[in-house]
Design an enzyme around this catalytic site. Structure first.
Site, PDB file in Angstrom:
ATOM      1  N   LYS A   1       0.816  -1.231   0.000  1.00  0.00           N
ATOM      2  CA  LYS A   1       0.000   0.000   0.000  1.00  0.00           C
ATOM      3  C   LYS A   1       0.843   1.271   0.000  1.00  0.00           C
ATOM      4  O   LYS A   1       0.501   2.241  -0.675  1.00  0.00           O
ATOM      5  CB  LYS A   1      -0.989   0.034   1.145  1.00  0.00           C
ATOM      6  CG  LYS A   1      -0.399  -0.351   2.474  1.00  0.00           C
ATOM      7  CD  LYS A   1      -1.389  -1.192   3.274  1.00  0.00           C
ATOM      8  CE  LYS A   1      -0.655  -2.317   3.940  1.00  0.00           C
ATOM      9  NZ  LYS A   1      -1.374  -3.530   4.108  1.00  0.00           N
TER      10      LYS A   1
ATOM     11  N   GLY B   1      -7.607  -5.750   2.613  1.00  0.00           N
ATOM     12  CA  GLY B   1      -7.329  -7.193   2.603  1.00  0.00           C
ATOM     13  C   GLY B   1      -8.234  -8.005   1.702  1.00  0.00           C
ATOM     14  O   GLY B   1      -8.232  -7.835   0.489  1.00  0.00           O
TER      15      GLY B   1
ATOM     16  N   LYS C   1      -3.966   3.597   2.290  1.00  0.00           N
ATOM     17  CA  LYS C   1      -5.118   2.927   1.657  1.00  0.00           C
ATOM     18  C   LYS C   1      -6.125   3.956   1.162  1.00  0.00           C
ATOM     19  O   LYS C   1      -6.700   3.817   0.073  1.00  0.00           O
ATOM     20  CB  LYS C   1      -5.777   1.969   2.657  1.00  0.00           C
ATOM     21  CG  LYS C   1      -4.890   0.757   2.983  1.00  0.00           C
ATOM     22  CD  LYS C   1      -5.408   0.025   4.220  1.00  0.00           C
ATOM     23  CE  LYS C   1      -4.594  -1.230   4.495  1.00  0.00           C
ATOM     24  NZ  LYS C   1      -4.935  -1.811   5.814  1.00  0.00           N
TER      25      LYS C   1
END
Lengths: 336, 336
Positions: A104, A133, A204
């Site tokens: 990320k 995930g 993220k």
């Protein structure tokens, strides 16, 4: 059966998870995809650590081995940190190899360049595993964006900090004890800064911003407050009012400006992220046609992450396969 | 810009929603997909009802018009009931037209045949809109199944009955009053049997069973109990114990047998579907690698359904486009 040779970069938790999942699911993948995936080369930093790692593959510290091997069609990247991961993937793409990443920090920094490069070189980039995930958030957003505009994202994107807040409240323990527990269980690293200060969630969120708005806000304009100053008392006081403190990442377009933040917020029981507990992640998407969509599930872990990477692999293989079918079909049509 | 001619079957709530969404989003779709979508022909049963329906299209009662027009590449189906919808789509596929349907009863009966037929004729079938409205459940399951096995599905698949149960509990009103309210708001039809007896959820569950397990259980073996005998008293009693009664559709593989049911179940606050209220739908998928994934959002409505159909349209157009690019690329490669 056709064999696809694959290289794996990194053999930490995620790298091992991917390797083991590929071994375990070899039959299933062959049945579903009609090809056999073989990890032939694994790049590691410290080969002495992996002497006992079983399998029929080459372990190397020299990336050039992978780059120079034309039989390797695809690179799975599971390294930590921006470099050398970015350079490796950029070179792989230029060597016409597809790439799939779970990194990320690297993708928040360089995702845009990698995607542009991949377009030039007619290869694909999979990055489902970078965010949330095992929850298929990247593909879901892509699909919704075909028709919808996404106006707002509110999410719990870091399982470790959500676990800590949940444990504190449920077990009535202070922050330090919950963090220690998370470390014992392998949810948090020895240096937990990335998780508890919100850097992981930040990266993220930047990846989501790029995907949804095609740009990121200036990083210095993003409010980021971690969870380490949240006291047990605050959590319990909020609980008395029927509320829970969650570490929320949010993204919104206001007057054509992207507003982003990662901050602790007290939310009521009616909030869709109220019930996201423990290491789970949850994402709320506000769209103009469909309305509000919620996704939740395991936000981390070797197998969910491996699954996300292999789903990307499946999509890449299918699209190659589909093109081949259509090419054959076109040829049949043109000769009949 | 390339124009894609499309036919629309049915001009009820969903049909109108699709038509209006296409008109409203014409620019956006052109920008995103690089083609212009034109609904040139609309099939209706009672043309006199639609005399004032504005737009540049042919309204017809004769399906043969659509079938015989080679310029129509794609058929959007928004009819109610199994026939003539199934025959129309089967004929469309044989005429090499792609089809996209929102018709759950038809697809639960004949989805398998349509998909097999489409494979033979090299066209695609989109059915995202049949199940859970705007929630992209079909594509998500497809993606997860590339790598995961799905062991169990538990879901709220009917927004109308969930709305009725929510209203009864929150407003402390009896079933009949909540149903009347749902009818006034257009959530329930005058004959609400399909929704409140669980037939609608049943068809959706059968579509999910086909997608996940490649078969359906014998329909007579599926337990189906509606919500009309649930009393306000029961709901309030459960509420006192911190529970809510939800109309749950569930699907599970036990000893290689598919077990399916649509029955009212009292669930605790920790259940992921406890907080799915009003007309929303929610789906819990238990997978072997990723773990438990939850999706929730608007389960019905003209715009969410239209969005789901147009997302299918986008995927079909992209895959055609992608194949074309690859074909050109192959030709370039083969001539250089």
């Amino acid at each position: 059966m056709e064999k696809i040779q694959v290289a794996l970069l990194g053999l930490g938790t995620v790298g091992k998870g991917v390797y083991r999942t590929l071994q375990k699911l070899n039959k299933r993948i062959e049945e579903k995809l009609g090809v056999s995936i073989e990890v032939t080369t694994i790049l590691v930093k410290h080969p002495e650590k992996h002497r006992n790692f079983e399998g029929n593959h080459l372990i190397t510290t020299d990336f050039q081995h992978i780059l120079d091997n034309p039989e390797i069609k695809l690179v799975l990247e599971a390294i930590v940190g921006v470099e050398p991961a970015y350079s490796y993937l950029a070179k792989s793409i230029k060597a016409k190899k597809h790439v799939i990443t779970a990194n990320k920090a690297m993708f928040a920094h360089h995702g845009k360049e990698l995607l542009a490069l991949a377009e030039d070189y007619h290869v694909q980039v999979g990055f489902e595993a970078t965010t949330a995930g095992g929850i298929p958030i990247i593909q879901t957003i892509r699909k919704l964006l075909h028709v919808n505009q996404i106006r707002q994202v509110t999410a719990i994107l870091n399982g470790t900090s959500n676990y800590i807040l949940t444990e504190m409240r449920e077990k009535k323990i202070p922050f330090k004890q919950a963090l220690y527990q998370a470390q014992q269980l392998g949810y948090a690293e020895l240096d937990p800064t990335n998780d508890i200060e919100g850097f992981d969630a930040f990266f993220k969120l930047m990846i989501l911003s790029e995907l949804i708005f095609h740009e990121q806000p200036a990083w210095s304009n993003v409010d980021r407050i971690g969870i380490k100053d949240i006291t047990l008392r605050e959590l319990l006081e909020q609980q008395e009012c029927g509320k829970r403190i969650k570490h929320l990442a949010s993204l919104q377009l206001i007057d054509e400006q992207i507003r982003a933040s990662i901050i602790p917020v007290s939310i009521p029981a009616t909030h869709p992220l109220y019930s996201i507990e423990g290491v789970d992640n949850g994402i709320v998407l506000e769209t103009d046609l469909v309305g509000r969509i919620i996704l939740a599930g395991p936000g981390a872990g070797a197998f969910p992450t491996a699954s996300a990477m292999l789903e990307d692999l499946a999509i890449i293989l299918r699209s190659l396969h589909q093109s081949t079918i259509t090419v054959s079909q076109e040829l049949i049509n043109s000769t009949t």
